[in-house]
Design a protein around this motif. Structure first.
Motif, mmCIF file in Angstrom:
data_model
loop_
_atom_site.group_PDB
_atom_site.id
_atom_site.type_symbol
_atom_site.label_atom_id
_atom_site.label_comp_id
_atom_site.label_asym_id
_atom_site.label_seq_id
_atom_site.Cartn_x
_atom_site.Cartn_y
_atom_site.Cartn_z
ATOM 1 N N THR A 153 0.852 -1.191 0.000
ATOM 2 C CA THR A 153 0.000 0.000 0.000
ATOM 3 C C THR A 153 0.885 1.237 0.000
ATOM 4 O OG1 THR A 153 -1.609 -1.251 1.320
ATOM 5 C CG2 THR A 153 -1.910 1.127 1.220
ATOM 6 N N ARG A 154 0.381 2.334 -0.527
ATOM 7 C CA ARG A 154 1.152 3.580 -0.562
ATOM 8 C C ARG A 154 1.600 3.976 0.842
ATOM 9 N NH1 ARG A 154 -3.146 6.332 -3.092
ATOM 10 N NH2 ARG A 154 -2.987 7.804 -1.359
ATOM 11 N N ALA A 155 2.795 4.529 0.908
ATOM 12 C CA ALA A 155 3.370 4.895 2.205
ATOM 13 C C ALA A 155 2.526 5.934 2.924
ATOM 14 C CB ALA A 155 4.792 5.410 2.013
ATOM 15 N N ASP A 156 1.912 6.869 2.181
ATOM 16 C CA ASP A 156 1.133 7.914 2.846
ATOM 17 C C ASP A 156 -0.206 7.391 3.356
ATOM 18 O OD1 ASP A 156 0.289 7.557 0.221
ATOM 19 O OD2 ASP A 156 -0.614 9.542 0.114
ATOM 20 N N VAL A 157 -0.558 6.155 2.983
ATOM 21 C CA VAL A 157 -1.739 5.505 3.546
ATOM 22 C C VAL A 157 -1.350 4.688 4.776
ATOM 23 C CG1 VAL A 157 -3.568 3.809 3.131
ATOM 24 C CG2 VAL A 157 -2.953 5.450 1.345
ATOM 25 N N THR A 177 -5.154 15.060 1.037
ATOM 26 C CA THR A 177 -5.988 15.333 -0.133
ATOM 27 C C THR A 177 -6.174 14.059 -0.940
ATOM 28 O OG1 THR A 177 -4.051 15.955 -1.440
ATOM 29 C CG2 THR A 177 -5.228 17.729 -0.284
ATOM 30 N N LEU A 178 -7.269 14.010 -1.653
ATOM 31 C CA LEU A 178 -7.566 12.847 -2.471
ATOM 32 C C LEU A 178 -6.535 12.702 -3.579
ATOM 33 C CD1 LEU A 178 -9.596 10.560 -3.027
ATOM 34 C CD2 LEU A 178 -10.781 12.136 -4.589
ATOM 35 N N ARG A 179 -6.025 11.505 -3.732
ATOM 36 C CA ARG A 179 -5.028 11.241 -4.764
ATOM 37 C C ARG A 179 -5.566 10.229 -5.753
ATOM 38 N NH1 ARG A 179 0.857 10.097 -2.325
ATOM 39 N NH2 ARG A 179 1.105 9.629 -4.551
ATOM 40 N N SER A 180 -5.152 10.364 -6.968
ATOM 41 C CA SER A 180 -5.562 9.403 -7.985
ATOM 42 C C SER A 180 -4.894 8.062 -7.702
ATOM 43 C CB SER A 180 -5.153 9.886 -9.383
ATOM 44 O OG SER A 180 -5.775 11.116 -9.680
ATOM 45 N N PRO A 181 -5.607 6.976 -7.933
ATOM 46 C CA PRO A 181 -4.993 5.660 -7.681
ATOM 47 C C PRO A 181 -3.850 5.405 -8.640
ATOM 48 C CG PRO A 181 -7.085 5.410 -8.819
ATOM 49 C CD PRO A 181 -6.984 6.859 -8.433
#
Length: 479
Positions: A153-157, A177-181
């Motif tokens: 999973t992305r580190a910022d998650v 902020t919402l990021r594109s997958p």
């Protein structure tokens, strides 16, 4: 590449054929392992951890010396321990310090040793080996050492900030902020090789996969997490010859550090890519808790409103004792060894992972039975922890249960958990005047012999011989 073939029946050691006919098309795929090419050429002195299995009368056969279990994988154990510390970084320095605390003291490293030896003894036997071997080499397949540190999973998650891995983790953000997958990962396709063409044979030279090395780190981290929690529950002042974590850092930080280690192991486990391995190791953590509850039940049954030990010595008390021994000690060894074989490509219906589990379960019970003997025979300096701790905690282990059979007066002491003044000394005297220690050692030897027996179906190799040696050392150890 020379392979160790599987024999239909157990045979005496004979010269192995230099090659196996019907070579598979994938034999040219190499494997990234932690073994360094120069290491085998240099004679290795027995590592410090091997002293934990020293015996009073070591045997050194002159004709055909068998491999030393620790020396066989000494470079891997050393590097495993060093790289393991990178998994323990935290944004809180105090948490990092206590998480690493027990890893910085000498230990037996028996659990990772079993994972490494069983990996070497079975790699090449499972019908899925060619896929595991390919994944360990092919970039993007998920089995290379560097890929095991990459989060799914992305580190910022995840927000799992590990200063030892700055490229793969991120600190907490105050706003989000919402990021594109990100685009989905397209793993490479494995070579088109049919499992039907598989010829079971142990890899020679003995081989380790990066996933198996990471598993060895995981089982050691789970073991240390259990020690942190046990030392809080048992109020132990010593561990591995030094102040215990609760004595050095306090109970709260010790509990939190144990939880932190379990969190790190869970993340590392998920990246191995094997659901069966995740299930096996997750059940070990549940077993450790269940074993601790069984122990609390035997000591604090009245406080917890639960039925305690049977008032007379019998099979019920022995069943509880051996079940607790499995849950707290043998489960991690048995399931860790089985998981190692699964990571080597063993599939359902193949005998190899059954051998690993049976061996680990029997060896683990033998190991703990001897540990319970040493609690009566060895002192603080030898054990690295307080001698006589079991009686002080109100625990009736194998020697005490056997002594109870010979001295009925032991029953009331066990019933009241050795709480009255002089109870501990009197119980130790009953054990000394009984055959409790000898009978417990016989029971340990029976389990160790069974562990050795189940190895018969494995083809001959240095790793198998080392596993056989280990069954003897576990019973004869004096510390």
């Amino acid at each position: 590449m020379r392979r160790w073939p599987v024999a239909g029946v157990r045979r005496p050691s004979l010269p192995q054929p230099a090659s196996v006919t019907g070579a598979r098309a994938h034999r040219n795929y190499s494997v990234h392992v932690l073994q360094k090419k120069a290491a085998p050429a240099q004679p290795q002195a027995p590592p410090a951890t091997d002293t934990y299995f020293a015996t009073s009368a070591p045997s050194t056969p002159k004709a055909s010396p068998r491999p030393d279990p620790y020396a066989l994988v000494a470079p891997q154990l050393k590097e495993l321990r060093e790289t393991l510390l990178n998994l323990l970084g935290s944004s809180h320095p105090s948490l990092t310090e206590i998480a690493k605390y027990y890893f910085l003291h000498p230990s037996k490293q028996l659990r990772p040793l079993l994972v490494l030896l069983f990996s070497q003894a079975t790699n090449g036997l499972g019908s899925g080996w060619y896929l595991k071997k390919w994944a360990a080499e092919c970039e993007g397949a998920g089995g290379r050492a560097e890929e095991l540190d990459r989060p799914l999973t992305r580190a910022d998650v995840l927000n799992d900030w590990n200063p030892n891995m700055p490229d793969h983790t991120a600190s907490f953000q105050t706003s989000f902020t919402l990021r594109s997958p990100r685009p989905p990962h397209q793993p490479p396709l494995p070579p088109p090789i049919s499992p039907a063409l598989h010829v079971p044979a142990v890899e020679d030279p003995l081989t380790l996969l990066p996933t198996q090395v990471r598993l060895a780190q995981i089982v050691e981290m789970i073991h240390v997490a259990s020690l942190l929690h046990d030392d809080v529950i048992d109020k132990s002042p010593l561990r591995r010859g030094a102040a215990s974590a609760p004595a050095a850092f306090g109970n709260k930080l010790s509990v939190l550090a144990g939880d932190f280690l379990l969190g790190r192991t869970s993340a590392a486990l998920s990246r191995l890519g094997e659901n069966e391995v995740v299930e096996l190791i997750a059940s070990v953590i549940a077993n450790l808790v269940e074993g601790e509850i069984l122990q609390l039940k035997s000591v604090h049954a009245e406080e917890l409103g639960l039925p305690g030990l049977s008032p007379t010595v019998g099979q019920e008390n022995w069943n509880i004792y051996l079940q607790k021994t499995y849950l707290k000690t043998a489960s991690l060894m048995a399931k860790g060894a089985r998981a190692a074989v699964v990571l080597g490509g063993c599939r359902e219906g193949e005998i190899w992972k059954e051998v690993a589990y049976a061996y680990g379960r029997n060896l683990g019970i033998a190991f703990q039975l001897v540990d319970d003997i040493l609690d009566y025979e060895a002192g603080d300096a030898t054990l690295g922890k307080p001698g006589g701790a079991d009686l002080q905690l109100g625990l009736a282990t194998g020697p005490a249960l056997f002594a109870w059979e010979e001295h009925p007066e032991m029953g009331p002491l066990i019933k009241r958990k050795f709480e009255q003044p002089g109870d501990v000394e009197l119980a130790r005297d009953f054990v000394r005047r009984s055959s409790g220690v000898e009978r417990t050692r016989d029971l340990a030897r029976a389990h160790a012999d069974k562990a050795r027996e189940v190895l018969a179906v494995l083809p001959d190799s240095d790793a198998k011989a080392a596993l056989e040696v280990l069954t003897e050392r576990v019973v004869k150890r004096t510390s």
